[in-house]
Scaffold this active site. Sequence first.
Site, PDB file in Angstrom:
ATOM      1  N   SER A   4      -9.704   0.054  -1.407  1.00 37.17           N
ATOM      2  CA  SER A   4      -8.542   0.282  -2.277  1.00 37.17           C
ATOM      3  C   SER A   4      -7.522  -0.840  -2.146  1.00 37.17           C
ATOM      4  O   SER A   4      -6.791  -0.893  -1.161  1.00 37.17           O
ATOM      5  CB  SER A   4      -7.885   1.618  -1.910  1.00 37.17           C
ATOM      6  OG  SER A   4      -7.730   1.719  -0.493  1.00 37.17           O
ATOM      7  N   TRP A  56       0.815  -1.205   0.000  1.00 33.46           N
ATOM      8  CA  TRP A  56       0.000   0.000   0.000  1.00 33.46           C
ATOM      9  C   TRP A  56       0.853   1.259   0.000  1.00 33.46           C
ATOM     10  O   TRP A  56       0.564   2.222  -0.713  1.00 33.46           O
ATOM     11  CB  TRP A  56      -0.967  -0.028   1.174  1.00 33.46           C
ATOM     12  CG  TRP A  56      -2.051   1.004   1.167  1.00 33.46           C
ATOM     13  CD1 TRP A  56      -2.524   1.689   2.257  1.00 33.46           C
ATOM     14  CD2 TRP A  56      -2.841   1.458   0.055  1.00 33.46           C
ATOM     15  NE1 TRP A  56      -3.550   2.535   1.887  1.00 33.46           N
ATOM     16  CE2 TRP A  56      -3.762   2.418   0.534  1.00 33.46           C
ATOM     17  CE3 TRP A  56      -2.841   1.142  -1.308  1.00 33.46           C
ATOM     18  CZ2 TRP A  56      -4.678   3.067  -0.291  1.00 33.46           C
ATOM     19  CZ3 TRP A  56      -3.754   1.796  -2.138  1.00 33.46           C
ATOM     20  CH2 TRP A  56      -4.653   2.738  -1.628  1.00 33.46           C
ATOM     21  N   GLY A  80     -10.280   3.922   2.509  1.00 34.46           N
ATOM     22  CA  GLY A  80     -11.365   3.606   1.590  1.00 34.46           C
ATOM     23  C   GLY A  80     -11.138   2.272   0.911  1.00 34.46           C
ATOM     24  O   GLY A  80     -10.145   1.583   1.167  1.00 34.46           O
ATOM     25  N   LYS A 119      -4.939   0.775   8.386  1.00 38.98           N
ATOM     26  CA  LYS A 119      -6.291   0.413   8.821  1.00 38.98           C
ATOM     27  C   LYS A 119      -6.209  -0.572   9.977  1.00 38.98           C
ATOM     28  O   LYS A 119      -6.135  -1.783   9.770  1.00 38.98           O
ATOM     29  CB  LYS A 119      -7.071  -0.182   7.653  1.00 38.98           C
ATOM     30  CG  LYS A 119      -7.260   0.793   6.496  1.00 38.98           C
ATOM     31  CD  LYS A 119      -7.888   0.122   5.291  1.00 38.98           C
ATOM     32  CE  LYS A 119      -8.048   1.100   4.146  1.00 38.98           C
ATOM     33  NZ  LYS A 119      -8.617   0.459   2.937  1.00 38.98           N
ATOM     34  N   LYS A 172     -13.649  -3.193   9.538  1.00 43.14           N
ATOM     35  CA  LYS A 172     -14.092  -4.051   8.427  1.00 43.14           C
ATOM     36  C   LYS A 172     -13.167  -5.254   8.253  1.00 43.14           C
ATOM     37  O   LYS A 172     -13.575  -6.281   7.698  1.00 43.14           O
ATOM     38  CB  LYS A 172     -14.218  -3.249   7.132  1.00 43.14           C
ATOM     39  CG  LYS A 172     -12.977  -2.478   6.711  1.00 43.14           C
ATOM     40  CD  LYS A 172     -11.956  -3.298   5.965  1.00 43.14           C
ATOM     41  CE  LYS A 172     -10.716  -2.463   5.695  1.00 43.14           C
ATOM     42  NZ  LYS A 172      -9.636  -3.216   5.044  1.00 43.14           N
TER      43      LYS A 172
END
Length: 340
Positions: free
Chosen positions: A139, A12, A137, A106, A192
């Site tokens: 991604s 990322w 988001g 995240k 999530k």
Amino acid sequence: MTKITVIGAGSWGTALAMVLADNGHDVRIWGNRPELMNEINTKRENSRYLPGITLPSTIVAYSSLEEALVDVNTVLLVVPTKAYRDVLQEMKEIVTEPITWIHASKGIEPGTSKRISEVIEEEIPESLIKDVVVLSGPSHAEEVGLHQATTVTSAAKRMEAAEGVQDLFMNSYFRVYTNPDIVGVELGGALKNIIALAAGISDGLGLGDNAKAALMTRGLTEIARLGRKMGGNPLTFAGLTGMGDLIVTCTSVHSRNWRAGNMLGKGHSLEEVLESMGMVVEGVRTTKAAHELAEKMEVEMPITAALYDVLFNGNNVKDAVGSLMGRVRKHEVEAIPDLL
């Protein structure tokens, strides 16, 4: 042109460095593996974390944190949650002027159950912070690396800061919205991962689409329930960093958390799964942190609790499904005073 250093050369971090370089910024990337940094500089590839993608020639990689931070005015942090304090403690000894601190991780910090923006504000003196901004988001790094259309959210306490980061990243394949709800955006992105693990288990067990749809829907309810209790806006969880991120993470083979859950559902132990993955599976740590938060704040999160028992108490995945299906009867829709 902004001088920006990306801290973390995983998939990322590398993909976001590409976006920034494509936008004409002065981009540096730091990682703690000299051989990987050398590969980025000489071969224009990160073969370990983003193989097959040619990196822009304007990205310069460093294994020295001090060199990577010379004269920068913005940093983008993309490291595992458990590493944040160590990295920040090194950085605050190097940075001398107030800069913008963006993070795109995240997760929730293990042990403290704090959001990453809270960790940044605890570790970095106020005199060195211009703004703290979250970028999150639906991604996958692999798709961003291929310039496939992606949409995320920039969140900060000051909308001017969120809009500044929007300007940094936005281009023809990477669209950025803004949101003042930094709490909700961070929690949606972190929580999530728990549901993605559960969705992977469901697929590994072969439970079918009905079960997976239920997990995702009721999982979003849990995310919103805890998020609202912690100060997030309920509407945020219906957006990109809630529902959007949940969909992509629960349905794609690119998702580490889904893949880890899928292996668990097929009978592998947690130790086998983590060894096989070779990369961070944030959902495992986040499950523990969220379970502790839910108990502390008296928030009902049955999917999270069932997954916690599978991961940390050795419960059988099939028994976990049975316990969820056999719970006491409930109303589906909860009244939310803020909205009704």
